[in-house]
Design a protein around this motif. Structure first.
Motif, PDB file in Angstrom:
ATOM      1  N   GLY A 139       0.796  -1.222   0.000  1.00 48.18           N
ATOM      2  CA  GLY A 139       0.000   0.000   0.000  1.00 48.18           C
ATOM      3  C   GLY A 139       0.827   1.269   0.000  1.00 48.18           C
ATOM      4  N   MET A 140       2.116   1.170  -0.307  1.00 49.77           N
ATOM      5  CA  MET A 140       2.969   2.340  -0.408  1.00 49.77           C
ATOM      6  C   MET A 140       2.895   2.918  -1.819  1.00 49.77           C
ATOM      7  N   SER A 141       3.250   4.179  -1.938  1.00 44.53           N
ATOM      8  CA  SER A 141       3.515   4.758  -3.252  1.00 44.53           C
ATOM      9  C   SER A 141       5.031   4.729  -3.439  1.00 44.53           C
ATOM     10  N   VAL A 142       5.476   4.701  -4.688  1.00 44.81           N
ATOM     11  CA  VAL A 142       6.904   4.523  -4.968  1.00 44.81           C
ATOM     12  C   VAL A 142       7.353   5.525  -6.018  1.00 44.81           C
ATOM     13  N   ARG A 143       8.462   6.209  -5.731  1.00 43.50           N
ATOM     14  CA  ARG A 143       9.136   7.046  -6.711  1.00 43.50           C
ATOM     15  C   ARG A 143      10.579   6.554  -6.814  1.00 43.50           C
ATOM     16  N   ALA A 144      11.024   6.364  -8.043  1.00 43.55           N
ATOM     17  CA  ALA A 144      12.331   5.762  -8.259  1.00 43.55           C
ATOM     18  C   ALA A 144      13.203   6.640  -9.141  1.00 43.55           C
ATOM     19  N   PHE A 145      14.452   6.788  -8.727  1.00 42.09           N
ATOM     20  CA  PHE A 145      15.446   7.440  -9.578  1.00 42.09           C
ATOM     21  C   PHE A 145      16.385   6.380 -10.114  1.00 42.09           C
ATOM     22  N   ASP A 146      16.627   6.430 -11.424  1.00 37.57           N
ATOM     23  CA  ASP A 146      17.593   5.529 -12.045  1.00 37.57           C
ATOM     24  C   ASP A 146      18.265   6.285 -13.181  1.00 37.57           C
ATOM     25  N   SER A 157      11.457   2.269 -19.151  1.00 39.31           N
ATOM     26  CA  SER A 157      10.075   2.710 -19.318  1.00 39.31           C
ATOM     27  C   SER A 157       9.097   1.540 -19.414  1.00 39.31           C
ATOM     28  N   SER A 158       9.615   0.340 -19.665  1.00 42.22           N
ATOM     29  CA  SER A 158       8.728  -0.821 -19.749  1.00 42.22           C
ATOM     30  C   SER A 158       8.308  -1.311 -18.367  1.00 42.22           C
ATOM     31  N   PHE A 159       8.981  -0.830 -17.319  1.00 35.16           N
ATOM     32  CA  PHE A 159       8.603  -1.231 -15.970  1.00 35.16           C
ATOM     33  C   PHE A 159       7.467  -0.336 -15.496  1.00 35.16           C
ATOM     34  N   GLY A 172      -0.168   0.134  -9.361  1.00 34.10           N
ATOM     35  CA  GLY A 172      -0.053   0.959  -8.168  1.00 34.10           C
ATOM     36  C   GLY A 172       0.547   2.319  -8.482  1.00 34.10           C
ATOM     37  N   ASP A 173       0.764   3.084  -7.447  1.00 33.32           N
ATOM     38  CA  ASP A 173       1.270   4.452  -7.591  1.00 33.32           C
ATOM     39  C   ASP A 173       2.783   4.427  -7.701  1.00 33.32           C
ATOM     40  N   PHE A 174       3.264   4.183  -8.923  1.00 34.95           N
ATOM     41  CA  PHE A 174       4.706   4.118  -9.198  1.00 34.95           C
ATOM     42  C   PHE A 174       5.049   5.079 -10.323  1.00 34.95           C
ATOM     43  N   ALA A 175       6.208   5.733 -10.190  1.00 34.76           N
ATOM     44  CA  ALA A 175       6.716   6.576 -11.273  1.00 34.76           C
ATOM     45  C   ALA A 175       8.218   6.766 -11.102  1.00 34.76           C
ATOM     46  N   PHE A 176       8.898   6.921 -12.220  1.00 36.28           N
ATOM     47  CA  PHE A 176      10.293   7.370 -12.170  1.00 36.28           C
ATOM     48  C   PHE A 176      10.296   8.877 -11.931  1.00 36.28           C
ATOM     49  N   ALA A 177      11.312   9.352 -11.238  1.00 37.62           N
ATOM     50  CA  ALA A 177      11.356  10.775 -10.896  1.00 37.62           C
ATOM     51  C   ALA A 177      12.798  11.223 -10.756  1.00 37.62           C
ATOM     52  N   PRO A 178      13.060  12.531 -10.856  1.00 39.19           N
ATOM     53  CA  PRO A 178      14.420  13.034 -10.612  1.00 39.19           C
ATOM     54  C   PRO A 178      14.844  12.744  -9.174  1.00 39.19           C
ATOM     55  N   LEU A 179      16.138  12.680  -8.957  1.00 38.74           N
ATOM     56  CA  LEU A 179      16.655  12.360  -7.625  1.00 38.74           C
ATOM     57  C   LEU A 179      16.165  13.358  -6.588  1.00 38.74           C
TER      58      LEU A 179
END
Length: 320
Positions: free
Chosen positions: A173-180, A185-187, A191-198
């Motif tokens: 039930g967490m939201s996730v923001r990931a920097f890589d 983009s295929s991932f 749920g509430d997931f997105a890539f984001a700046p560091l």
């Protein structure tokens, strides 16, 4: 192993602590190689390492440093195979110059590391080490915890491990923001997931989990730690070089961090230090990939990689 058979293929030095006695090693013996264990079940000293490698053609390596000096003392060495993804302990420039191939087993221990990262998050959120220690001591210690559901997980690194952690966090039930550095983009998990700046990841991460490759300078220095929400949990199952330990200690003391849960240290084993003794530090002994399943996958891949490399070049002149 008799001398005639071992001479037909050569010696392989084996140093991973989890490898001693593992059945995957029999494949190398069956291929005619003599296996040498300089320090069974323990990390070898530089002296043990160099003595064993002097006549070796192959090296199934653990976490110990492999320096230029060590490589120079191994004139017959053709290949080093790591039972994991990381090769930062190996002098890759020296290996290249000396014609030694360096092989890795990518993703072999990803599930084990990801599960440990999630376990450390949960343990930090509920102060589990303190709670269990109190019961063991005959005390009725109770610490108010926090729930992870509804909170933001920040990931620094979204490769094989980071993506597994993200899926579990979303299921909680967490939201996730990931920097890589190279976002895939295929991932796109449910749920509430997105890539984001560091900068965004740091500014919103109530739990921050590190899954990035080693860094020349710490990514999590005093400035980066100050950007986290107050009371954040920091989890590090990647590399000790990603964090400034002094800055982490200061953040723990000030309340900027609720907890630092880490499987990696600048010096391993670290002994008793200000960091390891801090009540808000949850430390484990580099056990991320130390599960039965991860060990089997990693050693199996490392053995296959090493045999492929050596067998493709077995007839190289000068080995008799």
């Amino acid at each position: 192993m008799d001398a005639a058979v071992s001479a037909s293929a050569g010696r392989i030095v084996v140093t991973p602590r989890s490898a001693y006695g593992h059945p995957a090693l029999e494949r190398m013996r069956d291929a005619g190689y003599e296996l040498v264990f300089p320090s069974p079940g323990a990390v070898p000293t530089p002296e043990q390492q160099r003595a064993a490698l002097g006549s070796a053609v192959g090296y199934l390596a653990g976490v110990e440093p492999v320096t230029r000096e060590t490589l120079a003392a191994a004139p017959r060495l053709r290949a080093i195979s790591r039972n994991g993804t990381g090769a930062d302990a190996i002098d890759l420039a020296a290996a290249s110059e000396l014609g030694v191939e360096v092989l890795r087993a990518p993703a072999a221990n990803a599930q084990g590391v990801a599960e440990l990262a999630v376990g450390l998050m949960l343990a930090a959120a509920r102060s589990l080490p303190s709670a269990t220690a109190a019961i063991r001591a005959g005390e009725w210690g109770r610490w108010e915890g926090i729930e992870l559901a509804g909170r933001r997980l920040g990931l620094v690194g979204a490769g094989q491990v980071g993506r597994r952690v993200a899926r579990v966090a979303l299921a909680l039930g967490m939201s996730v923001r990931a920097f890589d550095a190279y976002p895939d983009s295929s991932f796109a998990p449910d749920g509430d997931f997105a890539f984001a700046p560091l900068e965004e990841v740091l500014a919103t991460a109530e739990v921050l989990s590190l899954h990035a490759p080693p860094a020349a300078t710490p990514l999590l220095d005093a400035r980066a730690l100050a950007a986290l929400p107050a009371g954040a949990i920091l989890v590090n199952t990647a590399r000790a070089s990603l964090v400034d330990e002094a800055a982490v200690l200061a953040a723990l003391d000030s309340g900027g961090l609720r907890a630092y849960a880490t499987d990696v240290f600048e010096v391993e084993p670290p002994g008793v230090t200000t960091l390891t003794a801090h009540p808000a530090v949850l430390g484990t002994a580099h056990i991320g990939g130390f599960t039965r399943e991860s060990v089997d996958r990693a050693l199996g891949a490392a053995v296959s990689n090493l045999l492929d490399a050596l067998d493709s070049d077995r007839e190289r002149p000068g080995d008799e």
